[in-house]
Design a protein around this motif. Structure first.
Motif, PDB file in Angstrom:
ATOM      1  N   VAL A  35     -21.641 -74.862  -6.058  1.00 20.89           N
ATOM      2  CA  VAL A  35     -23.041 -75.573  -5.883  1.00 20.89           C
ATOM      3  C   VAL A  35     -23.496 -76.623  -6.837  1.00 20.89           C
ATOM      4  O   VAL A  35     -22.198 -76.779  -8.122  1.00 20.89           O
ATOM      5  CB  VAL A  35     -23.721 -74.138  -7.087  1.00 20.89           C
ATOM      6  CG1 VAL A  35     -25.373 -74.373  -7.321  1.00 20.89           C
ATOM      7  CG2 VAL A  35     -23.450 -72.729  -6.081  1.00 20.89           C
ATOM      8  N   GLY A  36     -23.744 -76.988  -6.975  1.00 14.67           N
ATOM      9  CA  GLY A  36     -24.607 -78.460  -8.072  1.00 14.67           C
ATOM     10  C   GLY A  36     -25.031 -77.818  -8.843  1.00 14.67           C
ATOM     11  O   GLY A  36     -26.044 -77.442  -9.111  1.00 14.67           O
ATOM     12  N   LEU A  37     -25.054 -78.779 -10.162  1.00 14.51           N
ATOM     13  CA  LEU A  37     -26.027 -78.357 -11.678  1.00 14.51           C
ATOM     14  C   LEU A  37     -26.175 -80.069 -11.773  1.00 14.51           C
ATOM     15  O   LEU A  37     -24.975 -80.818 -12.472  1.00 14.51           O
ATOM     16  CB  LEU A  37     -25.155 -77.827 -12.671  1.00 14.51           C
ATOM     17  CG  LEU A  37     -26.086 -77.813 -13.678  1.00 14.51           C
ATOM     18  CD1 LEU A  37     -27.521 -76.735 -13.612  1.00 14.51           C
ATOM     19  CD2 LEU A  37     -25.146 -76.924 -15.102  1.00 14.51           C
ATOM     20  N   LEU A  38     -27.358 -80.003 -11.345  1.00 15.45           N
ATOM     21  CA  LEU A  38     -28.181 -81.874 -11.954  1.00 15.45           C
ATOM     22  C   LEU A  38     -29.038 -81.334 -13.123  1.00 15.45           C
ATOM     23  O   LEU A  38     -29.871 -81.397 -12.784  1.00 15.45           O
ATOM     24  CB  LEU A  38     -28.312 -82.607 -11.022  1.00 15.45           C
ATOM     25  CG  LEU A  38     -29.425 -83.766 -11.145  1.00 15.45           C
ATOM     26  CD1 LEU A  38     -28.230 -83.773 -10.524  1.00 15.45           C
ATOM     27  CD2 LEU A  38     -30.010 -84.394  -9.569  1.00 15.45           C
ATOM     28  N   ALA A  39     -28.320 -81.514 -14.437  1.00 15.22           N
ATOM     29  CA  ALA A  39     -29.625 -82.086 -15.375  1.00 15.22           C
ATOM     30  C   ALA A  39     -28.857 -83.192 -16.388  1.00 15.22           C
ATOM     31  O   ALA A  39     -28.317 -83.596 -16.152  1.00 15.22           O
ATOM     32  CB  ALA A  39     -28.795 -80.805 -16.304  1.00 15.22           C
ATOM     33  N   PRO A  40     -29.743 -83.651 -18.034  1.00 15.01           N
ATOM     34  CA  PRO A  40     -29.231 -84.031 -18.732  1.00 15.01           C
ATOM     35  C   PRO A  40     -28.631 -83.333 -19.565  1.00 15.01           C
ATOM     36  O   PRO A  40     -29.393 -82.853 -20.719  1.00 15.01           O
ATOM     37  CB  PRO A  40     -31.229 -84.863 -18.839  1.00 15.01           C
ATOM     38  CG  PRO A  40     -31.689 -83.957 -18.875  1.00 15.01           C
ATOM     39  CD  PRO A  40     -30.962 -83.444 -17.048  1.00 15.01           C
TER      40      PRO A  40
END
Lengths: 386, 292
Positions: A35-40
């Motif tokens: 599962v991807g986690l895209l965050a700054p």
């Protein structure tokens, strides 16, 4: 000497290549779900990104400890987009190339909107924990709903509707005045939603006043409102403004009960005299004083893991992971771990989360309860979920 | 009735503008300088008061120290930044004044962070409202108006009746002639700065009682509006600054009273443009012989 060096270097490089291949080969794909986690995680908005990521990591860890999804471990693939829309799109493509089944992200509105339009090509299921703009799940120009995009936070106008019905049903309000910031989409959106809902349910709006962004003086507007003598005053804006409005409302002789929104959070730190907003109510996405079991378990686990209090973003990140993993689990049980199946299970979400009970509406926005905070005896008290 | 309440609001707001505008006008009158750092002196006064009040000290002490702080800061700025430039072109002085303003704002941001601090205004003036029929007057409004009237009477007496006032008038009329007559021009200019910033200090406390948030940039918009007030009344003229301040206050409140509240700032600056186009000397700019 030079020749020997170059041979050694070439050997080292080849070795590195082989070992890289070896790594890839040794991984058993069937035992994990990516599962991807895209965050700054760095940059200006890292504060939000890290909070969301911590919430997601915590839930992932808890679920894996309980045996994962049908015996499979969830592998969280993180990508730091540094708060930049272009990097977020790169990150999205990179995550998809790495074979993630779904993505949690993005965190702020701008990059999220960019990623959503990119995702339309391959329809990867996504859920954002914190992007509140309507445009994240719905394209107003084409009328298209982005079916693959969900969110665990409520959108801005939702708060206006909640507060209008809360005032009418729970506080017995008969007449209300609205004072809003004309230069802020947030304030304007919430105010319009409040007014529309109030008219629908029969709460009379007897005064509507506005001010320019950055104003400090509201005396003129408040004097107009005072003359109409409403029993409720709704001011959707951030806490700094509320401190000024509260003072001037008092000076204008307004005795109406004040109502607010999540921007009011921490208002008690800036208001000069808590008695000025005594009896006020405002809503929020989450409260640490919430007595529900989900919240208290989450609080304890989070404190144990990170040694600090989770804020709203962390709670929403935790919920985003919970909603997504539940859908993945159902899809996996069906043996169909594809985009369409996951999306259809997400759409059918009906579960208790930390920030409230979640179901999704036709725009993939959560229908959930808001936390109501009451200012009483100079403190912010948890009133309940509404 | 509603109109009367709004007029009282305008009077309160206008009083504060007038106090600040006086500082602009007096300094302009004496050295032809638009002291754009004047608004930031008010910010400094606000922070001094907040620091003393949050330390739990007496509000009277806080008010006195805030005013003294404003005076000292203003005199220091005059000595360090403006005095060496007295014979320089006026544009250099103006640029220096803008520089000082930016310096003060950034200094405050460094010292106190960019977050606004709340001003414990109810300690200074209790939140009491008086009701006369359907008109509501807050004690803050009443105190503001009364203090402003007293300050203006004192200032008029100072300028008209005292020896220092005479010196101020003389220097503003003709610096060289005043020097020949044995007037100490330097100390007169310093005294003018001190007087202007005393009013700024008083204005600062009254402003914070009405808008109880102190932030590093709080003085910039207030300063600009007071500048408009000074121009409207005729820059360099003391009664002009008073009239200009009240006029701007009334204009702002009436604009928001008729429901055009988003336009208040635009109206204020439109007034500036119209005055500069139609009557650059303002209400009392030319007819006043005694410029200070």
């Amino acid at each position: 000497m030079k020749r020997i060096l170059s041979i050694i270097l070439a050997l080292v490089l080849m070795l590195a290549l082989f070992s890289a291949c070896g790594n890839k080969g040794s991984k058993k794909e069937s035992d994990t779900i990516k599962v991807g986690l895209l965050a700054p995680l760095t940059g200006d908005v890292a504060e939000y990104g890290i909070a969301v990521a911590n919430g997601v990591r915590l839930y992932t860890k808890e679920l894996n400890a309980k045996g994962g999804i049908n015996g499979k471990t969830i592998e969280l693939v993180e990508y730091d987009e540094e708060g930049d829309a272009a990097k977020a799109v790169l990150g999205y493509n990179s995550l998809v190339d790495q074979g993630v089944v779904a993505i949690i992200g993005d965190v702020t509105t701008g990059p999220t909107v960019a990623v959503v339009s990119e995702s339309q090509a391959d329809n990867t299921p996504m859920i954002t924990a914190s992007a509140t703009a309507a445009a994240v799940t719905y394209n107003e120009e084409t009328g298209q709903v982005y079916e693959n995009m969900f969110r665990s936070c409520f959108i801005d106008p939702f708060q206006g509707e909640k507060m209008a019905s809360f005032a009418y049903e729970e506080l017995g309000a008969k007449s209300a005045a609205v004072l809003y910031n004309n230069g802020s989409d947030y304030s304007l959106g919430v105010a319009n939603a409040f007014i529309a809902k109030a008219e629908e349910i029969g709460l009379e709006i007897i005064a509507t006043e506005s001010y320019a962004d950055g104003s400090q003086d509201f005396q003129g507007q408040l004097t107009n409102i005072a003359a109409k003598n409403p029993d409720t005053l709704f001011v959707p804006d951030y806490y700094n403004v509320i401190a000024l409005v509260a003072q001037q409302a008092n000076a204008a002789g307004i005795t109406a009960r004040m109502l607010g929104v999540d921007g009011w959070d921490t208002v008690l730190d800036v208001v000069t005299d808590a008695s000025l907003i005594e009896g006020a109510y405002y809503c929020s996405g989450y409260s640490t004083q919430d007595t529900r079991e989900e919240v208290q378990t989450f609080l304890e686990a989070y404190k144990a893991e990170y040694n600090n209090e989770p804020n709203m973003f962390a709670a929403q990140g935790y919920d985003a992971a919970m909603i997504l993993y539940a859908a993945i689990a159902k899809a996996d049980a069906d043996g169909k771990l594809d985009n369409e199946t996951i999306i259809s299970y997400m759409k059918a979400t009906d579960m208790n989360c930390v920030t409230g009970h979640v179901t999704f509406d036709e725009f993939n926005n959560p229908n959930k309860t808001a936390v109501i905070i009451n200012v009483s005896n100079g403190g912010a008290k948890y009133w309940g979920n509404y | 009735m509603l109109l009367l309440s709004q007029l009282i609001n305008g009077l309160q707001l206008g009083s504060i503008y007038a106090l600040v505008a006086l500082g602009y006008s007096m300094v302009y009158g004496i050295i032809m300088l638009l002291n754009f750092a004047h608004g930031d002196i008010i910010m400094a006064g606000g922070y001094i008061a907040v620091l003393i009040l949050t330390a739990g000290r007496n509000p009277v002490l806080a008010i006195i120290l805030a005013i003294i702080g404003c005076v000292l800061l203003s005199v220091l700025i005059e000595k360090v930044a403006y005095k060496p430039l007295r014979s320089a072109p006026r544009i250099s002085l103006l640029i220096t004044a803008i520089g000082v303003s930016l310096f003060l704002q950034n200094m405050a941001q460094l010292l106190f962070t960019a977050n606004a601090r709340s001003f414990p205004n109810t300690v200074v003036i209790p939140a009491i409202n008086f009701r006369i029929g359907s008109i509501n007057i807050s004690l803050t409004a009443l105190v503001t108006i009364v203090v402003t009237i007293i300050s203006m009477i004192c200032l008029t007496l100072l300028v008209q009746k005292t020896k220092m006032g005479k010196a101020m008038r003389a220097v503003s009329e003709d610096t060289d002639a005043a020097k020949l007559m044995g007037i100490n021009v330097n100390s007169t200019i310093t005294f003018t700065f001190a007087t202007g910033s005393t009013l700024a200090g008083i204005g600062s406390i009254l402003y914070c009682c009405r808008y109880p948030l102190v932030s590093p940039t709080m003085g910039s918009l207030l300063g600009l509006k007071a500048f408009v007030a000074a121009v409207l009344g005729g820059i360099g003229s003391i009664p002009g600054a008073m009239i200009g301040g009240l006029a701007i206050g009334f204009a702002e409140v009436l604009v928001s009273a008729v429901g055009l509240s988003e336009w208040t700032d635009a109206v204020v600056f439109a007034i500036l443009i119209i005055v500069l186009l139609v009557k650059p000397t303002g209400f009392l700019g030319r007819s006043m012989q005694e410029k200070v």
